[in-house]
Scaffold this motif. Structure first.
Motif, PDB file in Angstrom:
ATOM      1  N   GLY A 169      -2.285  -5.633   0.387  1.00  0.00           N
ATOM      2  CA  GLY A 169      -2.890  -4.470   1.161  1.00  0.00           C
ATOM      3  C   GLY A 169      -4.099  -4.508   0.716  1.00  0.00           C
ATOM      4  O   GLY A 169      -4.737  -4.770  -0.351  1.00  0.00           O
ATOM      5  N   VAL A 170      -5.180  -3.544   1.307  1.00  0.00           N
ATOM      6  CA  VAL A 170      -6.528  -3.594   0.786  1.00  0.00           C
ATOM      7  C   VAL A 170      -6.630  -2.161  -0.001  1.00  0.00           C
ATOM      8  O   VAL A 170      -7.342  -2.205  -0.682  1.00  0.00           O
ATOM      9  N   GLY A 171      -5.729  -0.978   0.283  1.00  0.00           N
ATOM     10  CA  GLY A 171      -5.960   0.037  -0.426  1.00  0.00           C
ATOM     11  C   GLY A 171      -5.318  -0.165  -1.739  1.00  0.00           C
ATOM     12  O   GLY A 171      -4.277  -0.798  -1.834  1.00  0.00           O
ATOM     13  N   ARG A 186      -6.073   7.070   4.734  1.00  0.00           N
ATOM     14  CA  ARG A 186      -4.786   7.442   3.992  1.00  0.00           C
ATOM     15  C   ARG A 186      -4.533   8.885   4.212  1.00  0.00           C
ATOM     16  O   ARG A 186      -5.552   9.678   4.449  1.00  0.00           O
ATOM     17  N   HIS A 191       2.360   4.096   9.340  1.00  0.00           N
ATOM     18  CA  HIS A 191       1.481   3.392   8.378  1.00  0.00           C
ATOM     19  C   HIS A 191       1.629   2.035   8.868  1.00  0.00           C
ATOM     20  O   HIS A 191       2.104   1.225   7.874  1.00  0.00           O
ATOM     21  N   MET A 244      -1.738 -11.334   4.562  1.00  0.00           N
ATOM     22  CA  MET A 244      -2.083 -10.422   3.265  1.00  0.00           C
ATOM     23  C   MET A 244      -1.022 -11.004   2.152  1.00  0.00           C
ATOM     24  O   MET A 244      -1.371 -11.132   0.830  1.00  0.00           O
ATOM     25  N   ARG A 262       0.333  -9.516   8.333  1.00  0.00           N
ATOM     26  CA  ARG A 262       0.999  -9.203   7.191  1.00  0.00           C
ATOM     27  C   ARG A 262       1.547 -10.643   6.542  1.00  0.00           C
ATOM     28  O   ARG A 262       1.576 -10.741   5.254  1.00  0.00           O
ATOM     29  N   SER A 282       0.777  -1.261  -0.187  1.00  0.00           N
ATOM     30  CA  SER A 282      -0.278   0.027   0.130  1.00  0.00           C
ATOM     31  C   SER A 282       0.879   1.289   0.055  1.00  0.00           C
ATOM     32  O   SER A 282       0.428   2.081  -0.454  1.00  0.00           O
ATOM     33  N   GLY A 338      -0.971   0.099  10.428  1.00  0.00           N
ATOM     34  CA  GLY A 338      -2.206  -0.465  10.504  1.00  0.00           C
ATOM     35  C   GLY A 338      -2.219  -1.817  10.365  1.00  0.00           C
ATOM     36  O   GLY A 338      -2.970  -2.666  11.152  1.00  0.00           O
ATOM     37  N   SER A 339      -1.781  -2.736   9.434  1.00  0.00           N
ATOM     38  CA  SER A 339      -1.811  -3.753   9.282  1.00  0.00           C
ATOM     39  C   SER A 339      -0.390  -4.723   9.691  1.00  0.00           C
ATOM     40  O   SER A 339      -0.497  -5.893   9.343  1.00  0.00           O
ATOM     41  N   LEU A 395      -7.042  -7.805   7.030  1.00  0.00           N
ATOM     42  CA  LEU A 395      -6.294  -6.780   7.664  1.00  0.00           C
ATOM     43  C   LEU A 395      -7.100  -6.200   8.617  1.00  0.00           C
ATOM     44  O   LEU A 395      -6.738  -5.258   9.299  1.00  0.00           O
TER      45      LEU A 395
HETATM   46  C1  DGY Z   1      -3.747  -1.356   3.338  1.00  0.00           C
HETATM   47  O1  DGY Z   1      -3.450  -2.470   3.433  1.00  0.00           O
HETATM   48  O2  DGY Z   1      -4.145  -0.348   2.525  1.00  0.00           O
HETATM   49  C2  DGY Z   1      -2.957  -0.585   4.687  1.00  0.00           C
HETATM   50  O3  DGY Z   1      -3.156   0.857   4.404  1.00  0.00           O
HETATM   51  C3  DGY Z   1      -1.770  -1.318   5.160  1.00  0.00           C
HETATM   52  O4  DGY Z   1      -1.717  -0.878   6.439  1.00  0.00           O
END
Ligand code: DGY
Length: 308
Positions: free
Chosen positions: A71-73, A227, A274, A286, A283, A49, A276-277, A96
């Motif tokens: 990542g999700v984003g 973000r 950054h 992911m 990780r 991400s 979060g995950s 995540l």
């Molecule tokens: C995402 O996966 O988009 C998160 O920002 C990663 O921490």
């Protein structure tokens, strides 16, 4: 089975890099510059991400079939350019959520109870000659959640035990006991604490601007685990410096890594990189999903988690 040729954009921690290296033939962008023939063979891009995949790169990779982000984003991926070339884009939704929600709650409590400053206060032995200032309770506060998607709902669920009142803005979600206040400025006026967890990208750029921060007010707190682009960072710094809001806890920034920012000089902020995950368990899951997406697409099967 031959290992696929994968262009890796961005760094992964070493344990994850070992997994990547064992499963794919990994190339970096420098390899493309050193030997243009490498570009011909690249079948997949693996990224995360925090990194941008330039649209111009896709034209130089004639055999590219998939861009998989761990990542999700996916705001760093040129979706339209990928689609127009028939390249599948995948992300890692769902796996995540818990980690990001946990960090959001951790940041919230760290901000209100000033846990990082309290830790420094004890280590520096300031406790020997002064009292640590009183902090703020979470109980009884009004929370505004910006974006009640999977992560927003997970944060709201986790907050249920803290005796808070919750409202949200963003897409309407049926069947949940939270009030929807569709205008973000009105949500900020309602809230003592605004938690930002909507997707990034053009549609949410600077959604949290000076006017929203003014509406949050001088006793208000901001938490951002979404973000950096969602918050107008210059307006936020101004609001924090002038006491227009009381404090902020930020995991994401307009430019990462955060270097030379006035944010780092302020005592009313809590900052994380950054992360979060960023638990080992999350990780790992992911990366597994990102690699499985690559293997499946290159084998001619459907991606497990395509970006639609
Ligand atoms: C995402 O996966 O988009 C998160 O920002 C990663 O921490």
């Amino acid at each position: 089975m031959p290992r696929p040729n994968v262009l890796q954009i961005g760094e992964f921690p070493s344990a994850q890099q070992d997994i990547i290296n064992a499963e794919v033939r990994r190339y970096a962008q420098e390899d493309l510059q050193r030997d243009p023939a490498v570009s011909e063979g690249i079948e997949a891009i693996l990224t995360r991400s925090s990194y941008q995949v330039p649209a111009s790169l896709l034209a130089s990779l004639p055999n590219l079939k998939i861009i998989a982000t761990s990542g999700v984003g996916f705001d760093g991926i040129p979706l339209d350019a990928a689609r127009s070339r028939g390249v599948i884009v995948t992300n890692t939704p769902g796996v995540l959520d818990a980690a990001v929600c946990e960090l959001a709650i951790g940041l919230l409590l760290s901000l209100l109870r000033r846990i990082p400053s309290a830790d420094r206060f004890v280590r520096d032995e300031a406790w020997a000659h002064e009292l640590f200032p009183l902090t703020s309770s979470l109980a009884g506060k009004r929370i505004g959640i910006v974006g009640l998607g999977r992560i927003g709902q997970g944060i709201a669920r986790r907050l249920a035990g803290f005796d808070v009142e919750i409202a949200y803005c963003g897409s309407k979600v049926e069947g949940l006991p939270y009030a929807m206040i569709s205008d973000v400025r009105e949500l900020a006026s309602f809230a003592d604490i605004l938690i930002v967890c909507c997707p990034g990208g053009d549609r949410t750029r600077h959604l949290i601007d000076g006017a929203v921060l003014s509406a949050l007010g001088s006793s208000g707190f901001l938490v951002n685990v979404s973000r950096g682009t969602v918050v107008d960072e210059a307006a936020l710094i101004d609001a924090l410096e002038k006491g227009l809001i009381r404090g902020a806890a930020l995991d994401v920034f307009e430019k990462e890594p955060l270097i030379g920012s006035r944010l780092a000089t302020l005592s009313n902020v809590v900052l994380t990189p950054h992360a979060g995950s960023a638990t080992e368990e999350t990780r790992h899951t992911m990366l597994r999903l990102a690699l499985d997406n690559i293997h499946r697409v290159l084998d001619g099967s459907c991606a497990l988690t395509p970006v639609k």
